[in-house]
Design a protein around this motif. Sequence first.
Motif, PDB file in Angstrom:
ATOM      1  N   TRP A 106       0.836  -1.207   0.000  1.00 24.13           N
ATOM      2  CA  TRP A 106       0.000   0.000   0.000  1.00 24.13           C
ATOM      3  C   TRP A 106       0.868   1.253   0.000  1.00 24.13           C
ATOM      4  O   TRP A 106       0.640   2.187  -0.773  1.00 24.13           O
ATOM      5  N   ASN A 107       1.892   1.285   0.857  1.00 19.48           N
ATOM      6  CA  ASN A 107       2.795   2.438   0.915  1.00 19.48           C
ATOM      7  C   ASN A 107       3.571   2.599  -0.381  1.00 19.48           C
ATOM      8  O   ASN A 107       3.792   3.734  -0.842  1.00 19.48           O
ATOM      9  N   SER A 108       3.970   1.493  -1.006  1.00 15.15           N
ATOM     10  CA  SER A 108       4.663   1.555  -2.286  1.00 15.15           C
ATOM     11  C   SER A 108       3.753   2.150  -3.366  1.00 15.15           C
ATOM     12  O   SER A 108       4.185   2.980  -4.168  1.00 15.15           O
ATOM     13  N   LEU A 109       2.496   1.744  -3.377  1.00 15.73           N
ATOM     14  CA  LEU A 109       1.541   2.300  -4.332  1.00 15.73           C
ATOM     15  C   LEU A 109       1.352   3.789  -4.105  1.00 15.73           C
ATOM     16  O   LEU A 109       1.361   4.587  -5.050  1.00 15.73           O
ATOM     17  N   LYS A 110       1.195   4.191  -2.848  1.00 13.76           N
ATOM     18  CA  LYS A 110       1.013   5.616  -2.539  1.00 13.76           C
ATOM     19  C   LYS A 110       2.220   6.434  -2.991  1.00 13.76           C
ATOM     20  O   LYS A 110       2.061   7.547  -3.490  1.00 13.76           O
ATOM     21  N   ASP A 111       3.422   5.889  -2.832  1.00 13.74           N
ATOM     22  CA  ASP A 111       4.634   6.598  -3.238  1.00 13.74           C
ATOM     23  C   ASP A 111       4.701   6.805  -4.751  1.00 13.74           C
ATOM     24  O   ASP A 111       5.373   7.714  -5.228  1.00 13.74           O
ATOM     25  N   GLN A 112       4.025   5.945  -5.511  1.00 16.96           N
ATOM     26  CA  GLN A 112       4.093   6.009  -6.970  1.00 16.96           C
ATOM     27  C   GLN A 112       2.886   6.686  -7.614  1.00 16.96           C
ATOM     28  O   GLN A 112       2.800   6.773  -8.839  1.00 16.96           O
ATOM     29  N   ILE A 113       1.976   7.202  -6.813  1.00 16.37           N
ATOM     30  CA  ILE A 113       0.745   7.806  -7.337  1.00 16.37           C
ATOM     31  C   ILE A 113       1.035   8.947  -8.310  1.00 16.37           C
ATOM     32  O   ILE A 113       0.434   9.026  -9.385  1.00 16.37           O
ATOM     33  N   GLU A 114       1.955   9.841  -7.986  1.00 14.78           N
ATOM     34  CA  GLU A 114       2.255  10.967  -8.875  1.00 14.78           C
ATOM     35  C   GLU A 114       2.794  10.481 -10.211  1.00 14.78           C
ATOM     36  O   GLU A 114       2.430  11.008 -11.266  1.00 14.78           O
ATOM     37  N   ASP A 115       3.673   9.467 -10.189  1.00 17.91           N
ATOM     38  CA  ASP A 115       4.219   8.917 -11.434  1.00 17.91           C
ATOM     39  C   ASP A 115       3.112   8.254 -12.270  1.00 17.91           C
ATOM     40  O   ASP A 115       3.100   8.370 -13.481  1.00 17.91           O
ATOM     41  N   ILE A 116       2.204   7.576 -11.610  1.00 18.33           N
ATOM     42  CA  ILE A 116       1.079   6.933 -12.305  1.00 18.33           C
ATOM     43  C   ILE A 116       0.187   7.990 -12.936  1.00 18.33           C
ATOM     44  O   ILE A 116      -0.223   7.875 -14.096  1.00 18.33           O
ATOM     45  N   ASP A 117      -0.117   9.045 -12.178  1.00 22.65           N
ATOM     46  CA  ASP A 117      -0.931  10.140 -12.707  1.00 22.65           C
ATOM     47  C   ASP A 117      -0.281  10.764 -13.942  1.00 22.65           C
ATOM     48  O   ASP A 117      -0.952  11.068 -14.922  1.00 22.65           O
TER      49      ASP A 117
END
Length: 123
Positions: A106-117
């Motif tokens: 979950w924390n890994s996903l949150k850290d990558q949210i800006e890159d995904i966006d």
Amino acid sequence: MPKSKEFVSSSEDSGSESEEPKQKKKKVEAKTEKKQDKADKKGGGDKAKTTKTNSNGEKMFQIARMRFATVSEFRGKAMVSIREYYEADGDLRPGKKGISLTMDQWNSLKDQIEDIDEAVKQL
């Protein structure tokens, strides 16, 4: 031979009935559901945050019409699940489609949210 869908009578004394084909009735409900599904896919729809609590006491955060993120405990570990639900006997029950993430995931996903966006914007 004509490719028209008009009915041609073989007798000229067919009576007073109309020979035009009947128009199909539009399904208003189906269109409404399709619009809702499109809004769900685009991330649109109701922007109000909806939080529920299921029968196990887990908090459920509504993402789309029948999709929720839940916070639960499994074998002593906190999990974040994103899952489709279905209604049975008046209750929401989790379906097969979904994923459960450990806190590290979950924390890994949150850290990558800006890159995904950013990747989504480039599509």
